[in-house]
Each structure stands twice: as C-alpha cells, then as structure tokens.
Design a protein around this motif. Structure first.
Motif, PDB file in Angstrom:
ATOM      1  N   CYS A 140       0.844  -1.192   0.000  1.00  0.00           N
ATOM      2  CA  CYS A 140       0.000   0.000   0.000  1.00  0.00           C
ATOM      3  C   CYS A 140       0.880   1.243   0.000  1.00  0.00           C
ATOM      4  O   CYS A 140       1.962   1.242   0.603  1.00  0.00           O
ATOM      5  CB  CYS A 140      -0.914  -0.008   1.233  1.00  0.00           C
ATOM      6  N   THR A 142       0.517   5.662   0.337  1.00  0.00           N
ATOM      7  CA  THR A 142      -0.307   6.861   0.432  1.00  0.00           C
ATOM      8  C   THR A 142      -0.131   7.656  -0.857  1.00  0.00           C
ATOM      9  O   THR A 142       0.806   7.411  -1.637  1.00  0.00           O
ATOM     10  CB  THR A 142       0.108   7.738   1.624  1.00  0.00           C
ATOM     11  N   VAL A 143      -0.999   8.624  -1.083  1.00  0.00           N
ATOM     12  CA  VAL A 143      -0.875   9.460  -2.274  1.00  0.00           C
ATOM     13  C   VAL A 143       0.464  10.192  -2.271  1.00  0.00           C
ATOM     14  O   VAL A 143       1.133  10.287  -3.306  1.00  0.00           O
ATOM     15  CB  VAL A 143      -2.051  10.461  -2.350  1.00  0.00           C
ATOM     16  N   GLU A 144       0.900  10.676  -1.112  1.00  0.00           N
ATOM     17  CA  GLU A 144       2.170  11.385  -1.023  1.00  0.00           C
ATOM     18  C   GLU A 144       3.346  10.443  -1.304  1.00  0.00           C
ATOM     19  O   GLU A 144       4.303  10.829  -1.993  1.00  0.00           O
ATOM     20  CB  GLU A 144       2.333  12.026   0.355  1.00  0.00           C
ATOM     21  N   GLU A 145       3.284   9.213  -0.809  1.00  0.00           N
ATOM     22  CA  GLU A 145       4.351   8.247  -1.088  1.00  0.00           C
ATOM     23  C   GLU A 145       4.412   7.922  -2.576  1.00  0.00           C
ATOM     24  O   GLU A 145       5.510   7.808  -3.146  1.00  0.00           O
ATOM     25  CB  GLU A 145       4.133   6.985  -0.259  1.00  0.00           C
ATOM     26  N   ILE A 240      -4.047   2.059  -2.572  1.00  0.00           N
ATOM     27  CA  ILE A 240      -3.767   3.490  -2.426  1.00  0.00           C
ATOM     28  C   ILE A 240      -4.557   4.032  -1.240  1.00  0.00           C
ATOM     29  O   ILE A 240      -5.769   3.806  -1.135  1.00  0.00           O
ATOM     30  CB  ILE A 240      -4.130   4.265  -3.706  1.00  0.00           C
ATOM     31  N   ASP A 241      -3.861   4.752  -0.364  1.00  0.00           N
ATOM     32  CA  ASP A 241      -4.490   5.378   0.796  1.00  0.00           C
ATOM     33  C   ASP A 241      -4.572   6.878   0.553  1.00  0.00           C
ATOM     34  O   ASP A 241      -3.568   7.582   0.576  1.00  0.00           O
ATOM     35  CB  ASP A 241      -3.672   5.090   2.051  1.00  0.00           C
ATOM     36  N   SER A 242      -5.787   7.362   0.276  1.00  0.00           N
ATOM     37  CA  SER A 242      -5.984   8.796   0.034  1.00  0.00           C
ATOM     38  C   SER A 242      -6.484   9.514   1.285  1.00  0.00           C
ATOM     39  O   SER A 242      -6.940  10.652   1.207  1.00  0.00           O
ATOM     40  CB  SER A 242      -6.966   9.009  -1.113  1.00  0.00           C
ATOM     41  N   GLY A 243      -6.380   8.827   2.434  1.00  0.00           N
ATOM     42  CA  GLY A 243      -6.767   9.446   3.696  1.00  0.00           C
ATOM     43  C   GLY A 243      -7.768   8.653   4.501  1.00  0.00           C
ATOM     44  O   GLY A 243      -7.948   8.892   5.698  1.00  0.00           O
ATOM     45  N   CYS A 246      -6.356   2.049   3.133  1.00  0.00           N
ATOM     46  CA  CYS A 246      -5.863   1.497   1.872  1.00  0.00           C
ATOM     47  C   CYS A 246      -6.995   0.860   1.065  1.00  0.00           C
ATOM     48  O   CYS A 246      -7.784   0.083   1.597  1.00  0.00           O
ATOM     49  CB  CYS A 246      -4.803   0.454   2.178  1.00  0.00           C
TER      50      CYS A 246
END
Length: 326
Positions: A140, A142-145, A240-243, A246
C-alpha cells in the motif's frame, strides 16, 4: 475445477477474446496518412488512434463490429492519448482518437488550427493501477508516497519513500510522455510543479511495463486496470491510501468511487467530418451501444461499463453531433 484453475481459465479466455478482437479490428501500426477511405475491394476503413489504455476496449468493440460488417475495416492504433491528438487526429489523419483523460487546451487549439471539429464521448471507467512484483514488500502507498516515487526529483531508494521500506533501488516502468496516463498521474498525484521523473523505462506498450515489473522485486509500474486484469500472473496491485485507509483497485472500487484519486473516465473523440459519413456514424453508434455491455467491458476487458442513464446521455450527444455533421 478448482477456484484457482477456474480463475486461470477465465484469464486465458479474456486474453483469447481480446487477441481475436484485435485481429478482427485490424490493429496495425500507423504508417503515414491513414484517413478513412474505400479500398480497391470495396471495403471501407476507419482509422482510430490514441490511448493504449482505451486500446483493449476499442479493439474488442471494433473487432466485434468488423465481424458483423465484413466490408468495414476499423484499425485501432496505440499512439498514446497525446500522441494521437497531436500527430494524427488534430491534423486530420484519423477518424477517432481515444484518450484516458480529456483533450487538453493545446490539443484543442491544434485541432482548431486545422479545422478539426469533434465530440467527446465517455466509454467506461478505469482504475489506474500501480503494480509491483508479486513478491514485493510494497502492499500500500499513500498518495504522497506515490508522488515521491514518480515526481521529477524522485526517491532513488524505497526507504526514501517511507521508513518501513528497505534500502533498495526503485526500478520504474511507466507510460511515455505522449500518454494520457502519464498526464493523469501528474495532474492527480504529483501536481504540475512536481512533474514526472525521467528515471524510468518509458513505453506505450503496457504489456512491456507488466513484463518489466515482473522481473524486478524492487520494480513498480502503472497502467490501466485492464492490463492487470488480463495479466495478473506475477504481479500485485498496490492499494492506495488517500486518507481513509488502503483501497485496492478493482472493478467494484472503481464503480463505487472508493478507489481515489486514480478512478478515471475513458473517452473517444470522433471527428465531425468522419461522422458525416454514414458508415462511420453507424460504427460510432455501435461503440456507444456497447458501453453498457457488462460481459464485454467488464468481464472480457476489465473496465466499468457505463450506466444506462449515462449511455443514453452519450448516445444523445452522438446523435446531435451526427445531425450537425450532416
């Protein structure tokens, strides 16, 4: 038959279907000017350029149409969304351009300069998929990663992306800069100011991305969900974890909109001049008619079909354009 064997059989069936459809659609490389025309044998051609993401869907539809209409020869070409607009469609050398993102202002201007008018038609919904090798430590991001992986000043090793990852070099495989998927990633993940790394293997052939990632435990790539759906062996789709936790890409998470921000619409753009030809207008109607075909769009290709309501809107938009073209 075991569940595993059933899944393998289903994947093989999808590949067989798409290979046959692509053959029937006459999927050939472009060579010079390829406008629609009538051949010596009386058959009529339709030239379709653009997105590699839309390619398997349009090839499947065009293949079925060609099988039912022996005198019509649709040719589907993978040029990338941007490459298709700039090099073919907006200079009048193709009848349709497929795109995995909306036409951009510079492309609109180029079409305008060459008096190429068009209509935008929505075909399906895609879950842009980040893939790694099946044995990868990445499950997984995050969007930033994800942005750190693909931005211009990108991380060189996985531990620079996140402390939980090992100190291993990142081996990247992705779309070329003529691709709408390349543009979409920049616009929805990194942002224009952070751009896209040049430190990666770029191609318009999504199967090559899949093969590259499969050969590298530190590899990562991206493409439309259909290419993972059709080639899951050896690959793992990254959540993807957008907040809100995941979320893995799938037809269902794309359909519900849970998979964000990588759920996107797919398009085709027929030119008004092409729609003025009765046989091309008939083909365009067939394309829109197939956008709710669950078996073809979802089960065989790997995208989310349109709802009946959205299909009706697209068909009305097309009919208005055909009337205007005539």
């Amino acid at each position: 038959m075991t569940e595993l064997n059933s899944e393998a059989s289903s994947t093989a069936s999808r590949r067989k279907f798409l290979t046959a459809a692509a053959g029937a659609a006459g999927a050939l490389a472009l060579a010079g000017c390829t406008e629609s025309s009538t051949a010596d044998d009386g058959s009529k051609s339709i030239t379709i350029t653009g997105s590699s993401t839309v390619y398997p869907l349009m090839s499947a539809i065009a293949g079925e149409y060609a099988a039912e209409n022996q005198n019509i020869k649709p040719t589907v070409n993978r040029t990338g969304s941007g490459g298709g607009f700039s090099n073919h469609f907006c200079v009048g050398n193709s009848d349709f351009n497929n795109a995995s993102r909306p036409i951009q202002p510079a492309e609109q201007d180029k079409c305008g300069e060459n008096d190429v008018e068009y209509v935008e038609l929505t075909l399906a919904t895609d879950a842009l998929t980040i893939v790694v090798d099946e044995d990868s430590f990445v499950d997984c991001l995050t969007v930033e990663e994800l942005a750190r992986v693909w931005e211009s000043d990108s991380a060189a090793t996985w531990d620079e992306v996140a402390d939980r990852f090992p100190n291993e070099p990142i081996d990247r495989f992705g779309a070329s800069d003529t691709s709408g998927t390349y543009d979409y990633l920049i616009e929805n993940i990194q942002g224009e100011e952070r751009g896209h790394t040049s430190d990666y293997t770029a191609t318009e052939q999504d199967n090559q991305i899949a093969q590259g990632v499969k050969g590298s435990e530190n590899g990562v790539g991206y493409f439309g969900f259909a290419y993972f759906f059709q080639n899951p062996d050896g690959l793992k789709a990254v959540g993807i974890d957008s907040g809100d936790g995941c979320v893995k890409p799938s037809l269902e998470t794309a359909r519900t909109g849970e998979y964000q921000p990588l759920t996107r619409s797919l398009y085709t753009y027929p030119s008004m001049e092409a729609l003025g030809k009765e046989y091309i207008a008939d083909f365009a109607r067939y394309v829109v008619g197939e956008t709710t075909n669950e078996e073809l769009v979802a089960e065989n290709v790997g995208y989310v079909p349109l709802s009946d309501a959205v299909q009706e809107e697209q068909m009305q938009k097309l009919e208005d354009a055909i009337e205007q073209a005539n």
